[in-house]
Write a protein that holds these residues in place. Structure first.
Motif, PDB file in Angstrom:
ATOM      1  N   ASP A   1     -53.318 -15.149  -9.236  1.00  9.85           N
ATOM      2  CA  ASP A   1     -53.451 -13.391  -9.525  1.00  9.85           C
ATOM      3  C   ASP A   1     -54.718 -13.114  -9.858  1.00  9.85           C
TER       4      ASP A   1
ATOM      5  N   ASP B   1     -43.960 -27.904 -13.433  1.00 13.59           N
ATOM      6  CA  ASP B   1     -43.590 -26.222 -13.787  1.00 13.59           C
ATOM      7  C   ASP B   1     -44.890 -25.565 -14.311  1.00 13.59           C
TER       8      ASP B   1
ATOM      9  N   HIS C   1     -47.666 -22.712  -3.441  1.00 14.68           N
ATOM     10  CA  HIS C   1     -46.777 -22.712  -4.348  1.00 14.68           C
ATOM     11  C   HIS C   1     -45.438 -21.755  -4.126  1.00 14.68           C
ATOM     12  N   VAL C   2     -45.540 -20.945  -3.359  1.00 15.59           N
ATOM     13  CA  VAL C   2     -44.703 -19.936  -3.055  1.00 15.59           C
ATOM     14  C   VAL C   2     -44.377 -19.728  -1.590  1.00 15.59           C
ATOM     15  N   GLY C   3     -44.915 -20.456  -0.764  1.00 20.50           N
ATOM     16  CA  GLY C   3     -44.866 -20.484   0.598  1.00 20.50           C
ATOM     17  C   GLY C   3     -45.514 -19.408   1.495  1.00 20.50           C
TER      18      GLY C   3
ATOM     19  N   ILE D   1     -47.727 -25.364 -11.942  1.00 21.86           N
ATOM     20  CA  ILE D   1     -47.485 -24.369 -10.933  1.00 21.86           C
ATOM     21  C   ILE D   1     -47.763 -23.074 -11.613  1.00 21.86           C
ATOM     22  N   THR D   2     -47.201 -22.842 -13.114  1.00 20.85           N
ATOM     23  CA  THR D   2     -47.540 -21.396 -13.566  1.00 20.85           C
ATOM     24  C   THR D   2     -48.799 -21.017 -13.754  1.00 20.85           C
TER      25      THR D   2
ATOM     26  N   HIS E   1     -44.429 -15.683   1.621  1.00 20.32           N
ATOM     27  CA  HIS E   1     -44.267 -14.848   0.454  1.00 20.32           C
ATOM     28  C   HIS E   1     -44.928 -13.386   0.616  1.00 20.32           C
ATOM     29  N   ARG E   2     -44.456 -12.348  -0.055  1.00 22.85           N
ATOM     30  CA  ARG E   2     -45.164 -11.043   0.037  1.00 22.85           C
ATOM     31  C   ARG E   2     -46.626 -11.136  -0.449  1.00 22.85           C
TER      32      ARG E   2
ATOM     33  N   LEU F   1     -50.437 -20.285 -10.242  1.00 27.38           N
ATOM     34  CA  LEU F   1     -50.211 -19.066  -9.970  1.00 27.38           C
ATOM     35  C   LEU F   1     -50.946 -17.954 -10.740  1.00 27.38           C
TER      36      LEU F   1
ATOM     37  N   TYR G   1     -51.288 -19.535  -3.467  1.00 30.25           N
ATOM     38  CA  TYR G   1     -50.019 -18.889  -2.914  1.00 30.25           C
ATOM     39  C   TYR G   1     -49.205 -19.655  -2.034  1.00 30.25           C
TER      40      TYR G   1
ATOM     41  N   LYS H   1     -39.887 -10.405   6.575  1.00 29.33           N
ATOM     42  CA  LYS H   1     -38.838  -9.985   5.161  1.00 29.33           C
ATOM     43  C   LYS H   1     -37.853  -8.926   5.518  1.00 29.33           C
TER      44      LYS H   1
END
Length: 214
Positions: free
Chosen positions: A42, A31, A75-77, A34-35, A80-81, A38, A72, A117
């Motif tokens: 950003d 985790d 880790h978020v698929g 991943i953090t 994702h937005r 990410l 991205y 979405k």
């Protein structure tokens, strides 16, 4: 036999609690990684923006965006937005460089995520209406009653896609993008201020007129 017993007694013992503790520690490490990645994604997005908007260093900007996009997705698929936003930003740079095919590809991918979405939101909204009023069919609902939180972003992306497609000669698809963009923005305007037309709609109409003239 005693040596065998002695070897067994000296062997390390793994209790369930220790195993669970080790699993928890591995999850925490995973985790944390991943953090960190990410946050890196950003930061790369911000770096890409600076290279693009502030310094006009488009190659460096694209490199930063590609790296952030990869993180991205990992880790978020893919849907994702943030993936959609990054693809849109990349499309803007390709458009700035007049790389219209690449720009169109990025905008199309971004648009597909946004519309996915939107459909998820529509399904949730429809289910809530069913819970409120009983079993109803989608056909019985006012089509203007649902407005997705993605609607404005979809409208802007359609405009960008329409502009890029016009540059590569796909005029019919370009016009269709512009028309859908206008319809969506009008829906937003009707919900906010129906008496004041959006400048955005006027801009897109002007782009459509240029295509028809050419």
């Amino acid at each position: 036999g005693q040596d065998s017993l002695r070897n067994q007694s000296n062997a390390p013992m793994h209790f369930q609690g220790e195993r669970n503790g080790a699993d928890d520690e591995l999850h925490q490490i995973r985790d944390a990684k991943i953090t960190v990645e990410l946050h890196l994604a950003d930061t790369l997005t911000c770096l890409g923006y600076c290279h693009d908007s502030k310094l006009s260093e488009y190659d460096k900007s694209l490199k930063a965006y590609r790296e952030s996009l990869s993180l991205y997705i990992r880790h978020v698929g893919r849907f994702h937005r943030m993936v959609s936003n990054t693809l849109h930003n990349m499309g803007n740079i390709h458009a700035e460089l007049k790389q219209w095919s690449e720009a169109s590809s990025c905008y199309r991918q971004s648009l597909a995520i946004l519309k996915r979405k939107e459909e998820q939101e529509r399904s949730t909204w429809l289910q809530s209406k069913r819970n409120e009023t009983g079993d109803i069919s989608p056909e019985s609902l006012d089509p203007h009653a649902f407005v997705s939180s993605m609607n404005e972003d979809i409208a802007f992306t359609l405009q960008c896609l329409g502009s890029s497609l016009a540059e590569v000669g796909e005029f019919d698809v370009s016009i269709a993008c512009f028309q859908e963009s206008i319809e969506r923005m009008k829906k937003d305007d009707d919900n906010v201020n129906p008496d004041t037309p959006s400048p955005f709609v006027g801009e897109v109409l002007s782009q459509m007129a240029s295509i028809y003239l050419n």
